[in-house]
Design a protein around this motif. Sequence first.
Motif, PDB file in Angstrom:
ATOM      1  N   LEU A  49       0.838  -1.204   0.000  1.00  0.00           N
ATOM      2  CA  LEU A  49       0.000   0.000   0.000  1.00  0.00           C
ATOM      3  C   LEU A  49       0.868   1.247   0.000  1.00  0.00           C
ATOM      4  N   THR A  50       0.432   2.268  -0.740  1.00  0.00           N
ATOM      5  CA  THR A  50       1.086   3.566  -0.692  1.00  0.00           C
ATOM      6  C   THR A  50       0.054   4.637  -0.993  1.00  0.00           C
ATOM      7  N   ASP A  51       0.407   5.895  -0.733  1.00  0.00           N
ATOM      8  CA  ASP A  51      -0.479   6.999  -1.099  1.00  0.00           C
ATOM      9  C   ASP A  51      -0.029   7.593  -2.426  1.00  0.00           C
ATOM     10  N   LEU A  52      -0.895   8.388  -3.020  1.00  0.00           N
ATOM     11  CA  LEU A  52      -0.642   8.923  -4.360  1.00  0.00           C
ATOM     12  C   LEU A  52       0.668   9.696  -4.435  1.00  0.00           C
ATOM     13  N   TYR A  53       0.929  10.568  -3.461  1.00  0.00           N
ATOM     14  CA  TYR A  53       2.086  11.456  -3.554  1.00  0.00           C
ATOM     15  C   TYR A  53       3.393  10.694  -3.316  1.00  0.00           C
ATOM     16  N   ASP A  59       8.681   6.754  -3.689  1.00  0.00           N
ATOM     17  CA  ASP A  59       9.241   6.487  -2.362  1.00  0.00           C
ATOM     18  C   ASP A  59       9.222   4.998  -2.061  1.00  0.00           C
ATOM     19  N   GLU A  60      10.234   4.537  -1.365  1.00  0.00           N
ATOM     20  CA  GLU A  60      10.327   3.127  -0.999  1.00  0.00           C
ATOM     21  C   GLU A  60       9.106   2.705  -0.181  1.00  0.00           C
ATOM     22  N   LEU A  61       8.578   1.533  -0.487  1.00  0.00           N
ATOM     23  CA  LEU A  61       7.384   1.040   0.203  1.00  0.00           C
ATOM     24  C   LEU A  61       7.714   0.646   1.634  1.00  0.00           C
ATOM     25  N   LYS A  62       6.824   0.986   2.545  1.00  0.00           N
ATOM     26  CA  LYS A  62       7.012   0.663   3.954  1.00  0.00           C
ATOM     27  C   LYS A  62       6.180  -0.564   4.301  1.00  0.00           C
ATOM     28  N   LYS A  63       6.752  -1.442   5.101  1.00  0.00           N
ATOM     29  CA  LYS A  63       6.065  -2.667   5.505  1.00  0.00           C
ATOM     30  C   LYS A  63       6.238  -2.874   7.009  1.00  0.00           C
ATOM     31  N   ASN A  65       6.312  -5.615  10.412  1.00  0.00           N
ATOM     32  CA  ASN A  65       7.112  -6.806  10.681  1.00  0.00           C
ATOM     33  C   ASN A  65       6.296  -7.962  11.246  1.00  0.00           C
ATOM     34  N   THR A  66       4.981  -7.793  11.345  1.00  0.00           N
ATOM     35  CA  THR A  66       4.178  -8.796  12.047  1.00  0.00           C
ATOM     36  C   THR A  66       3.495  -9.794  11.126  1.00  0.00           C
ATOM     37  N   ARG A  67       3.652  -9.649   9.810  1.00  0.00           N
ATOM     38  CA  ARG A  67       2.984 -10.574   8.901  1.00  0.00           C
ATOM     39  C   ARG A  67       3.802 -10.732   7.613  1.00  0.00           C
ATOM     40  N   THR A  68       3.523 -11.805   6.889  1.00  0.00           N
ATOM     41  CA  THR A  68       4.176 -12.048   5.606  1.00  0.00           C
ATOM     42  C   THR A  68       3.366 -11.380   4.510  1.00  0.00           C
ATOM     43  N   TYR A  69       4.018 -10.547   3.710  1.00  0.00           N
ATOM     44  CA  TYR A  69       3.335  -9.797   2.675  1.00  0.00           C
ATOM     45  C   TYR A  69       3.402 -10.505   1.331  1.00  0.00           C
ATOM     46  N   LYS A  70       2.284 -10.442   0.608  1.00  0.00           N
ATOM     47  CA  LYS A  70       2.309 -10.848  -0.787  1.00  0.00           C
ATOM     48  C   LYS A  70       3.148  -9.824  -1.549  1.00  0.00           C
ATOM     49  N   LEU A  71       4.000 -10.288  -2.435  1.00  0.00           N
ATOM     50  CA  LEU A  71       4.890  -9.408  -3.202  1.00  0.00           C
ATOM     51  C   LEU A  71       5.813  -8.622  -2.281  1.00  0.00           C
ATOM     52  N   LEU A  74       8.727  -6.465  -3.542  1.00  0.00           N
ATOM     53  CA  LEU A  74       8.526  -5.169  -4.202  1.00  0.00           C
ATOM     54  C   LEU A  74       9.005  -4.052  -3.276  1.00  0.00           C
ATOM     55  N   VAL A  75       9.959  -3.265  -3.744  1.00  0.00           N
ATOM     56  CA  VAL A  75      10.549  -2.208  -2.914  1.00  0.00           C
ATOM     57  C   VAL A  75      10.131  -0.824  -3.406  1.00  0.00           C
ATOM     58  N   LYS A  76      10.232  -0.604  -4.703  1.00  0.00           N
ATOM     59  CA  LYS A  76       9.882   0.689  -5.287  1.00  0.00           C
ATOM     60  C   LYS A  76       8.525   0.593  -5.997  1.00  0.00           C
ATOM     61  N   PRO A  77       7.621   1.563  -5.790  1.00  0.00           N
ATOM     62  CA  PRO A  77       6.287   1.507  -6.392  1.00  0.00           C
ATOM     63  C   PRO A  77       6.294   1.328  -7.910  1.00  0.00           C
TER      64      PRO A  77
END
Length: 326
Positions: A49-53, A59-63, A65-71, A74-77
């Motif tokens: 998830l990211t916001d429009l701006y 900007d690098e995607l923030k995640k 640490n409490t769950r395993t993310y799909k994809l 993926l680091v850069k939007p």
Amino acid sequence: MNYRSLNDLSRLSTECASQIPDDIELVIGIPRSGMLVASIIALKQNLPLTDLYSFLRNDELKKGNTRTYKLAELVKPWDAKKVLLVDDSISSGKSMQVALEQVRATYAGSVVTLAAFAERHNRHLVDVHLELVEQPRVFEWNIMHHPFLAQACLDIDGVLCVDPTHEENDDGPNYRAFLKGTRSLFVPSVKVAHLVTSRLEKYRAETEEWLARNGVQYGTLHMLDLPTAEERRRLNIHHKFKAEVYAKQPLARLFVESEVRQAVEIMKLSGKPVYCIETNEMYVPGQVYNLKANALRKSYSLKTRLAGKVRSVLSRWAPVAPTSKG
């Protein structure tokens, strides 16, 4: 008046999950309301998830640490092959169109647009919509900042500020202290046509001072002209007074009330919609779900009476504790 709550939004995001393409790799929310919808979809679909701006800046995607993310890789939007651009609703379509043009100006991948709520005449302006909700409409997350408030009536206690406690509600020095220092709750960002409160007229000065200090903009302040709170309770006039003021305002299209019992009665007496803070529901004359509030109220009243009778019977039949012998 069509109304949708956060609960409605969450339910729809589950029911309509199959409408979201399987190959979406990133969800983009259009601030601010679009972020609410985008966050719910991203959480349920386990997508980044990211916001429009932040997306436009790559900007690098923030995640977390409490769950395993799909994809999770993926680091850069902009590395996503297909993204979902989300807003809460669509009216003229301008906000979505501007956002879409900004995304396409910087991003080479595929873009799918989604609005949670659309109308029949504009549903073609997005690729996916979760529900058709026609105007006039308001949502739980924008009702206290909606232009409708310019032609609305608002309660004060339980809406603009917290309710007084039993100790504070003494119709005397404790109550005056409450009026001067009570904490604000939901202060509208637009000017409200009418403030309608069962506070007594003799407390107008304290009320007006608090409203001014907390930046509440309003047209007319309606207060009960009775000598004491005891007289007000004896007459049980709270909801009748509010409904009468509401009914007499031909332009008023909405009343915001704090308590469910008063909200239902105001709706019945005025014949116009009432939004209740306590239940997050809109009570509209003639709609079936109004029966839910009545049923809950009657059920609560019945349970209270039955519980009282049970306690009374038990107290009569309870065994007497044996006295100690010396």
